[in-house]
Design a protein around this motif. Sequence first.
Motif, short mmCIF file in Angstrom:
data_model
loop_
_atom_site.label_atom_id
_atom_site.label_comp_id
_atom_site.label_asym_id
_atom_site.label_seq_id
_atom_site.Cartn_x
_atom_site.Cartn_y
_atom_site.Cartn_z
N GLU A 86 2.65 0.82 170.69
CA GLU A 86 3.15 -0.35 171.60
C GLU A 86 4.35 -1.27 170.89
OE1 GLU A 86 -0.23 -2.18 173.27
OE2 GLU A 86 -0.67 -0.74 174.40
N ARG A 87 3.90 -1.68 169.46
CA ARG A 87 5.03 -2.24 168.86
C ARG A 87 6.28 -1.70 168.51
NH1 ARG A 87 0.36 -4.74 165.38
NH2 ARG A 87 0.37 -2.73 164.49
N ARG A 88 5.98 -0.42 168.34
CA ARG A 88 7.31 0.60 168.06
C ARG A 88 8.20 0.54 169.40
NH1 ARG A 88 3.67 3.27 164.51
NH2 ARG A 88 3.35 4.86 166.15
N ARG A 89 7.43 0.45 170.55
CA ARG A 89 8.14 0.64 171.80
C ARG A 89 8.95 -0.71 172.06
NH1 ARG A 89 3.29 2.56 174.78
NH2 ARG A 89 2.77 4.33 173.76
N LYS A 90 8.83 -1.66 171.21
CA LYS A 90 9.41 -2.98 171.58
C LYS A 90 10.95 -2.93 171.13
CE LYS A 90 5.73 -5.23 173.55
NZ LYS A 90 5.83 -5.54 174.87
N PRO A 91 11.74 -3.81 171.85
CA PRO A 91 13.07 -3.86 171.50
C PRO A 91 13.37 -4.29 169.92
CG PRO A 91 12.69 -4.82 173.53
CD PRO A 91 11.60 -4.49 173.25
N ALA A 92 14.34 -4.03 169.24
CA ALA A 92 14.61 -4.42 168.03
C ALA A 92 14.78 -5.84 167.81
CB ALA A 92 15.84 -3.57 167.52
N TRP A 93 15.19 -6.61 168.92
CA TRP A 93 15.09 -8.06 168.72
C TRP A 93 13.86 -8.61 168.76
CZ3 TRP A 93 13.35 -11.14 172.67
CH2 TRP A 93 13.24 -10.57 173.88
N THR A 94 12.79 -7.93 169.39
CA THR A 94 11.43 -8.65 169.68
C THR A 94 10.86 -8.51 168.42
OG1 THR A 94 11.57 -8.01 171.84
CG2 THR A 94 9.41 -8.56 170.69
N ARG A 95 11.18 -7.24 167.61
CA ARG A 95 10.57 -6.98 166.40
C ARG A 95 11.08 -7.73 165.24
NH1 ARG A 95 11.41 -0.97 165.61
NH2 ARG A 95 12.62 -1.24 167.79
N ALA A 96 12.31 -8.07 165.23
CA ALA A 96 12.97 -9.00 164.43
C ALA A 96 12.55 -10.35 164.59
CB ALA A 96 14.69 -9.10 164.55
N TRP A 97 12.36 -10.71 165.69
CA TRP A 97 11.61 -12.05 166.05
C TRP A 97 10.14 -12.27 165.53
CZ3 TRP A 97 13.22 -16.66 167.12
CH2 TRP A 97 12.46 -17.70 167.41
N TRP A 98 9.54 -11.24 165.68
CA TRP A 98 8.25 -11.31 165.21
C TRP A 98 8.11 -11.39 163.64
CZ3 TRP A 98 5.99 -6.52 168.47
CH2 TRP A 98 5.81 -7.10 169.81
N TRP A 99 9.04 -10.50 162.97
CA TRP A 99 9.31 -10.57 161.62
C TRP A 99 9.48 -11.88 160.97
CZ3 TRP A 99 13.29 -11.36 158.07
CH2 TRP A 99 13.04 -10.90 156.67
N LEU A 100 10.20 -12.80 161.87
CA LEU A 100 10.54 -14.12 161.29
C LEU A 100 9.49 -14.95 161.66
CD1 LEU A 100 14.30 -14.26 162.47
CD2 LEU A 100 13.33 -14.39 160.01
N THR A 101 8.85 -14.93 162.83
CA THR A 101 7.94 -15.91 163.26
C THR A 101 6.37 -15.36 163.22
OG1 THR A 101 8.01 -15.19 165.56
CG2 THR A 101 9.49 -16.96 164.69
N GLY A 102 6.35 -14.12 162.90
CA GLY A 102 4.96 -13.45 162.93
C GLY A 102 4.60 -13.14 164.30
N GLU A 103 3.74 -12.11 164.37
CA GLU A 103 3.56 -11.35 165.64
C GLU A 103 2.47 -12.14 166.08
OE1 GLU A 103 2.32 -6.85 167.05
OE2 GLU A 103 3.03 -7.13 165.05
N PRO A 104 2.54 -12.20 167.55
CA PRO A 104 1.65 -12.96 168.42
C PRO A 104 0.18 -12.08 168.41
CG PRO A 104 3.39 -12.09 169.79
CD PRO A 104 3.67 -11.84 168.57
N GLU A 105 -0.89 -12.73 168.54
CA GLU A 105 -2.01 -11.94 168.57
C GLU A 105 -2.39 -11.19 170.06
OE1 GLU A 105 -4.18 -10.96 166.07
OE2 GLU A 105 -2.62 -11.99 164.74
#
Length: 105
Positions: A86-105
């Motif tokens: 599911e994480r891999r299906r998210k857009p690149a910008w969402t994954r980049a945001w998670w990388w900066l802020t931490g992935e929500p639980e």
Amino acid sequence: MPRITVSVSDEQAERIEDLAGEDGPHSSKSEVMRYFIRRSQEADELEQENERLHRERRQLLDQRKERNELVRYAEDQRDQDQRDRERRRKPAWTRAWWWLTGEPE
């Protein structure tokens, strides 16, 4: 046949007499004692069988516990794999945001 002399309590002697008497199930005191010896041997065999069954039961319980642990591990791994997909299906910008802020639980 060897002869053995045994001392018993009054209560035990009375019990032997009752079992070997005219109304008793055995024809003699010797037969009563042989009966008790056979019963003792049977009790020993039953005790050994009981111990074997207890060991087998413990082994089965251990196997069940191990199997349940493996099932839990496999389910956790499956859930983790699904989250990863599911994480891999998210857009690149969402994954980049998670990388900066931490992935929500």
